[in-house]
Design an enzyme around this catalytic site. Structure first.
Site, short mmCIF file in Angstrom:
data_model
loop_
_atom_site.label_atom_id
_atom_site.label_comp_id
_atom_site.label_asym_id
_atom_site.label_seq_id
_atom_site.Cartn_x
_atom_site.Cartn_y
_atom_site.Cartn_z
N ASP A 1 -0.85 -8.59 18.09
CA ASP A 1 -1.38 -7.59 19.02
C ASP A 1 -2.01 -8.24 20.25
O ASP A 1 -1.91 -7.71 21.36
CB ASP A 1 -2.39 -6.67 18.30
CG ASP A 1 -3.42 -7.46 17.50
OD1 ASP A 1 -3.38 -8.70 17.52
OD2 ASP A 1 -4.25 -6.80 16.85
N ARG B 1 0.85 -1.21 0.00
CA ARG B 1 0.00 0.00 0.00
C ARG B 1 0.88 1.24 0.00
O ARG B 1 0.66 2.16 0.81
CB ARG B 1 -0.85 0.04 1.26
CG ARG B 1 -1.98 -0.95 1.34
CD ARG B 1 -2.78 -0.63 2.58
NE ARG B 1 -3.84 -1.58 2.82
CZ ARG B 1 -4.01 -2.21 3.98
NH1 ARG B 1 -3.17 -2.00 4.96
NH2 ARG B 1 -5.02 -3.04 4.14
N ASN C 1 7.66 -4.30 4.57
CA ASN C 1 7.39 -5.72 4.35
C ASN C 1 7.18 -6.07 2.88
O ASN C 1 6.79 -7.19 2.56
CB ASN C 1 6.15 -6.15 5.16
CG ASN C 1 6.54 -6.65 6.55
OD1 ASN C 1 7.71 -6.66 6.90
ND2 ASN C 1 5.56 -7.04 7.33
N ASN D 1 8.28 -11.34 4.91
CA ASN D 1 7.05 -10.60 5.19
C ASN D 1 6.33 -11.24 6.38
O ASN D 1 5.56 -12.17 6.21
CB ASN D 1 6.14 -10.60 3.95
CG ASN D 1 4.79 -9.96 4.25
OD1 ASN D 1 4.65 -9.25 5.25
ND2 ASN D 1 3.82 -10.21 3.39
N ARG E 1 7.13 -5.79 12.97
CA ARG E 1 7.00 -4.46 13.61
C ARG E 1 7.30 -4.50 15.10
O ARG E 1 7.43 -3.44 15.73
CB ARG E 1 5.60 -3.90 13.38
CG ARG E 1 4.48 -4.72 14.00
CD ARG E 1 3.13 -4.06 13.73
NE ARG E 1 2.01 -4.86 14.22
CZ ARG E 1 0.74 -4.45 14.17
NH1 ARG E 1 0.44 -3.27 13.65
NH2 ARG E 1 -0.24 -5.22 14.62
#
Lengths: 330, 330
Positions: free
Chosen positions: B244, B74, B99, B128, B133
Site C-alpha cells: 500500500d 479467514r 491466498n 500467498n 491483490r
C-alpha cells in the site's frame, strides 16, 4: 565576356532566392502561429475569463489575498474587525467599501493608531448599493479575494486553512456559509438553509451556494461580474439583496460545477449585537428570505436556466482543533 | 553561344533551389513536430497512464465500481463480508483474491445460498503474496476499484459517499485510513499515524498516504503497478508488507500531488476478533511498523526521491449523520 551576360541570371537567381526566403519565413511564422494557438493553458481554462492576462503581481501578492469588506452604519465594528484582520497570515491588503454616503472615513484615526502591518484602502462610494463591493477595484493586486461582511468575525486559523483550500480549488467560492435552492413540484424555486430539506437528497444534506459574505474567490469573477446582463444589476439594486446569489450563478455557469466548496468553520461569530449604532443587518428584514427566493427565480429567467449544482462535500482541517478529530470507531 | 555557358549557372540555380526547398521542408516539419509535442492532453494528465484507451465498458460499469478483496485464513469473515457488500449501491462485481493456497474456494456453498445480486469471482492464487491483490485482473471492467482488507467493514453509507468523492478526485486514492511519513534531522524517514507529530505542521495534523486496505482508486493504477522496478516487488515480497505504501508512491509520482484524499468514515470496524481461525492480521507483528518505516526509506532509494506530499484536507458528508453536523457557533 559571357561573364557579363551571366551576371544577369545570377542576379535573377538572387532575387528569386530572396523572394523564396521571405515566403518561407512567412510560412514558418504561420505554422508556428497556428500551432501555438492550439496550446491550451490548463491554468487559464480553470480561471475566470479575464484572468487570461493576469496583472503584474508583486512577489508578496502571489501567495496572498486581499480582504474586501463593505461597511454601512457600523464604524465601531469596522474598526474592531480591521484590528482583528491585521493579524491574519497571507493578508496582502484590505479594501474597505465605504457605503456611509457623505460621512467622513475614519482614516485619520486609523493612521494615528498605527503603524499597521497591512495597508487599508478606503473606497468612498457615491451611492449606498449592495453591489458596490463587487467592483473590479484597481487596488486589487492578488488573484485571491476574501470577502467578509462587516458584522462577521472568522478566526485567523479558519481563514488560513480556507485560503489553503481555495488554492486547491481556485475556480470555486470557498467559504463558511452554505445555502441551497429547492425546486418545488410547481417548478418555482425556494431558497433556504439546513432547515429546508429535499426528500430527493436521501441521507444527509446538500448545498448549491456558498455565500460571499465570508468566502474566498478568484478576483477574475469581479471582472466577470461587470459583464452581466443589466437585469442582474437591476435585480440586486431593486432588492438591495442577492448579489451573493448572483455571484453563485455566475461561478456555476462559468465552471459547470457546484459554485462553492464549503469549509466547516471552527470559530465564526456574528458581532452584530456589539455595534453601538444599534443597526441590525438587512437579513433581519421580514422580506429577506422571500426576496432571496424571488431572486433565485428571477435569475433563472435572466440566465435562461438553473446553473446551480448540488454538492455534499464538507471540508475540515485534518487533526484540528484536536488531533483526534479524524479518529473513528475502528 | 553564350546561352551554352549560361545554362550552366541556370542548372546550378535549379539545384540550389532544390536543396533550399528540401531544407525548408525539413525545418517546417521540425517546427511542426516540436510544437505539436508541446500539446498537453489535460484529461490524460489526470488519469493513470494506461487508461488512455479505456476498456469497452458495459453501461452498468460506467457509474459503478469493483470490489477487490484479498483473503487469507479467514473464510468465515470473508463470507460475512461478502454478504454485507452484496447490498452496496453501485457495486458492479466482487473479485476475491484467494491466498489460501491449496484450499478449496467456498464457491459451491456461496452459490447454494444464492441468488446474489452482485457476481463474485474467486481468483485462486498459486503463491500467498501480499501483492497478489495488485494484479490487473481481466475480470475488472470498471474504472473505479474499491480495495478492502478482509477484516474491515465499512458502512454502505460511507462507501456510497466515498465513491461520489472519488468520482470528483479520480486520480487520487480516496479512502478512510490516513497515514504519514516524517523526515527526521538524520534524513531517515519514519512512518506512522496520528500519534506521530511533526512540529513543522503547526496547528493540526497532516497525512501523506491513504491506505488501500479501505479505499477507492483508479483501475489504471493496477496497470501502472505492473511496470514498477523489480526492486519494488522484491521489497513487498521480502516484507510481505508495504504494497500500500508502494501504491501511494506510485500515485504521488504520477500526479505530483498528495496521493490520497481522506474521507472521514462514520462507521468503520475491524472484525478481526470475530474470526474463528483466531488468525490475527500481519499488522500485529512486532516488526510491522518498523518494516513500514524501512519500506518508506527503501522506496525513496528505489524511486530516487520522496514523491509523497502532505495534505490536511478531511472530507465529510454535509449534513450526515445528523443534519446539524455543519452548524457552527454563529
Amino acid at each position: 565576356r559571357y561573364f557579363h551576360f551571366c551576371k544577369l541570371p545570377g542576379r535573377v537567381m538572387g532575387i528569386r532566392l530572396l523572394r523564396f526566403t521571405s515566403v518561407v519565413i512567412i510560412v514558418l511564422l504561420l505554422v508556428a502561429g497556428a500551432l501555438t494557438a492550439l496550446l491550451p493553458n490548463i491554468k487559464d481554462d480553470k480561471m475566470p475569463n479575464l484572468k487570461r492576462e493576469p496583472k503584474i503581481q508583486s512577489q508578496s501578492a502571489v501567495d496572498s489575498f486581499t480582504l474586501i469588506m463593505q461597511t454601512y452604519n457600523r464604524t465601531d465594528l469596522l474598526l474592531k474587525l480591521l484590528n482583528h484582520y491585521q493579524a491574519i497570515p497571507h493578508l496582502h491588503k484590505v479594501i474597505v467599501v465605504w457605503n456611509n454616503i457623505g460621512e467622513k472615513i475614519p482614516e485619520e484615526m486609523w493612521n494615528s493608531l498605527g503603524p499597521h502591518p497591512v495597508p487599508v484602502v478606503f473606497k468612498v462610494q457615491t451611492v449606498n448599493r449592495m453591489r458596490n463591493r463587487l467592483q473590479n477595484f484597481p487596488e486589487l493586486e492578488t488573484k485571491a479575494v476574501l470577502m467578509m461582511d462587516d458584522d462577521t468575525l472568522v478566526s485567523a486559523h479558519d481563514l488560513a486553512f480556507a485560503f489553503s483550500v481555495w488554492q486547491q480549488f481556485p475556480e470555486h467560492i470557498v467559504g463558511f456559509v452554505p445555502r441551497k435552492h429547492i425546486s418545488t413540484p410547481s417548478g418555482v424555486y425556494s431558497y433556504g438553509s439546513f432547515e429546508l430539506q429535499n426528500p430527493g437528497f436521501g441521507n444527509g444534506d446538500q448545498y448549491s451556494m456558498v455565500l460571499i459574505g465570508a468566502a474566498f474567490f478568484h478576483s477574475g469573477y469581479l471582472e466577470d461580474f461587470q459583464r452581466q446582463p443589466e437585469a442582474v444589476y437591476a435585480l440586486v439594486d431593486e432588492t438591495q439583496n442577492c448579489d451573493d446569489i448572483a455571484m453563485n450563478f455566475l461561478v456555476a455557469k462559468h465552471t459547470g460545477k457546484p459554485s462553492g466548496v464549503f469549509v466547516k468553520p471552527v470559530d465564526i461569530r456574528n458581532l452584530e449585537k456589539d455595534t453601538n449604532s444599534g443597526y441590525s443587518g438587512m437579513w433581519h428584514r421580514a422580506e429577506h428570505l422571500l426576496q432571496r427566493s424571488y431572486c433565485v427565480n428571477k435569475l433563472v429567467k435572466i440566465y435562461d436556466g438553473m446553473p446551480l449544482k448540488y454538492s455534499n462535500i464538507m471540508i475540515s482541517q485534518f487533526g484540528f482543533p484536536n488531533y483526534a478529530n479524524h479518529k473513528n470507531k475502528m
